[in-house]
Design a protein around this motif. Structure first.
Motif: not given
Length: 480
Positions: A241-242, A251-252, A404-405, A429-430
């Motif tokens: 994410x970073x 970011x969703x 992550x979107x 991660x998503x």
């Protein structure tokens, strides 16, 4: 842009010359990463999988290996009528407000071919679970191998990767993404005692889990969980994410997570919510119920966290035996003294230290004879019958559901919804499909569906982008 991204802590480095080049590098050897690698390989791509640990330590290992899917041949054989449309409606109803609405339909439609791919191509003996339908599902649609352990599912994926000679390199930590000014084009890796080296790739898939093990990130995005026990994988540190944020990723659902209101104390394992679904109740330190248990193990967590400790799941010997017969981890909990038994209400109250009258009233409330004061309408096998059982529990967080979107091909998106070239994400991660924030939007199996589904989608989408004639993701998933 690349100069800015090379600043310390971003996890992004300018592109260099790598020692190896492959079509796809997958960061993370869990269910999402291995599904991605197998799908990409079978569609004609060259793949390398990297993992920072000596062995698989993702959330799949800790799961019951249950994958929800609608319209499978396994359901039809069991006489269960289901469809992707019904599944999608169930997921939307449970999730509530959500940032990535379109992904719900994508995963609902891909669920049946995904489960049948696991059975037919990967070689895992999947079947539908008919004893219960679990939280958020209007019909039985959870599919799992026997025994229902995450290790079995993950081992099946590992074996399939090995049969294909896909390199799965443990103790190889991805430390940064390579960026050539226009796209992600590889990774920087630290393996064992070796110095850092680079692997060039046409694309990178981030499948490194979420951030539930990172207290600082939890404090930033879902601070109410900081008092929860942690029952997830140690590797959920949020580095993916970073890295994505450093590249401008959106970011969703970043405040969403899966919690569990029945983490057994002091045993440190999950007491199955099947105990509650079959008629059990949850009471506080006084023996009183404090909410509608049919919200599910994640949805009930907010009430559980507010009620204080200690808490107990109350059920009977019938439910204990039925649950232990189908769920080996609960059977182990019983064998290790996690199910306190007593011949009647008064004796059980004495054993667990609650008020007998309050416990008796709580049991009467959930018996189904009168409207439940908390709105529960399904009571399973209740009223409970002697002998009665209790397991002491607390609230835990298992994994985060925001991240992550991504689009329908699992490509990572920027804040303006444009694609970050060369970057895909799957698994923790998503961003998942469990609502925008909190624990209430989680349906059973959402985590594994998103992990396996987005991994499978990403692998096939990448191969399709390379022009492989064998890539048929868009036709089979129907998500173009």
């Amino acid at each position: 842009m690349s100069d800015r991204l090379q600043r310390a802590g971003t996890g992004i480095v300018a592109a260099g010359v790598g020692e190896v080049r492959v079509d796809l590098v997958v960061a993370g050897a869990g269910a999402a990463g291995l599904a991605c690698a197998i799908a990409a390989h079978d569609s004609g791509a060259s793949v390398a999988v990297l993992d920072k640990y000596p062995m698989p330590q993702g959330n799949t290992v800790l799961s019951s290996a249950s994958v929800p899917a609608a319209g499978t041949r396994f359901q039809r054989a069991a006489g269960i009528e289901d469809s992707a449309e019904r599944f999608e409606a169930d997921l939307r109803r449970r999730a509530g407000p959500i940032d990535n609405e379109a992904l719900i339909g994508v995963l609902a439609r891909v669920s049946a071919p995904l489960v049948e791919w696991l059975a037919d191509t990967v070689g895992i003996a999947m079947d539908v679970i008919t004893e219960y339908r679990h939280v958020g599902h209007s019909v039985p649609r959870l599919h799992a191998p026997t025994p229902r352990r995450g290790q079995v599912l993950l081992q099946g994926l590992q074996d399939a990767a090995e049969r294909r000679d896909i390199p799965v390199l443990f103790e190889n930590r991805v430390t940064a993404l390579q960026w050539d000014g226009e796209r992600v084009c590889g990774v920087e890796v630290l393996g064992g005692t070796a110095s850092a080296h680079r692997i060039d790739a046409g694309a990178v898939v981030l499948a490194t889990n979420g951030f539930a093990a990172n207290a600082a990130m939890r404090g930033r995005y879902c601070p109410e969980t900081l008092g929860f026990e942690y029952a997830g994988a140690p590797g959920s540190q949020g580095e993916a994410i970073e890295w994505g944020v450093a590249l401008g990723a959106r970011l969703d659902n970043i405040g969403a997570y899966q919690a569990h209101a029945s983490y057994a104390v002091p045993h440190g394992v999950l007491a199955t919510w099947t105990l509650v679904e079959k008629g059990g109740i949850v009471v506080d330190r006084n023996g009183r119920r404090f909410g509608d248990e049919s919200l599910g193990y994640s949805g009930f967590a907010a009430a559980s966290a507010a009620a204080g400790q200690p808490q107990f799941v109350i059920y009977d010997a019938r439910i204990r035996e039925l649950s232990a017969a189908g769920q080996p981890e609960f059977a182990e909990l019983v064998a290790h003294g996690g199910a306190i038994e007593a011949p009647d209400v008064a004796a059980l109250a004495t054993r667990i230290g609650v008020d007998p009258a309050a416990l008796a009233q709580s049991l009467a409330q959930a018996g189904g004879a009168a409207p439940d004061p908390f709105g529960r309408v399904e009571h399973g096998l209740a009223p409970l019958e002697p002998p009665l059982c209790a397991t002491r529990v607390t609230t835990a967080i298992l994994h985060t559901q925001g991240g992550l979107a991504v689009d329908a091909s699992a490509r990572v998106l920027r804040a303006d919804r444009s694609v970050i070239p060369g970057l895909y994400a799957a698994g923790g991660a998503a961003a998942g499909i469990s609502g925008r924030a909190g624990p209430g939007g989680y349906s059973s199996g959402n985590g594994l569906l998103a992990a396996l589904g987005l991994g499978w989608i990403a692998g096939r989408a990448l191969a399709a982008s390379l022009g492989s004639p064998r890539a048929s993701y868009l036709r089979e998933a129907g998500s173009a």
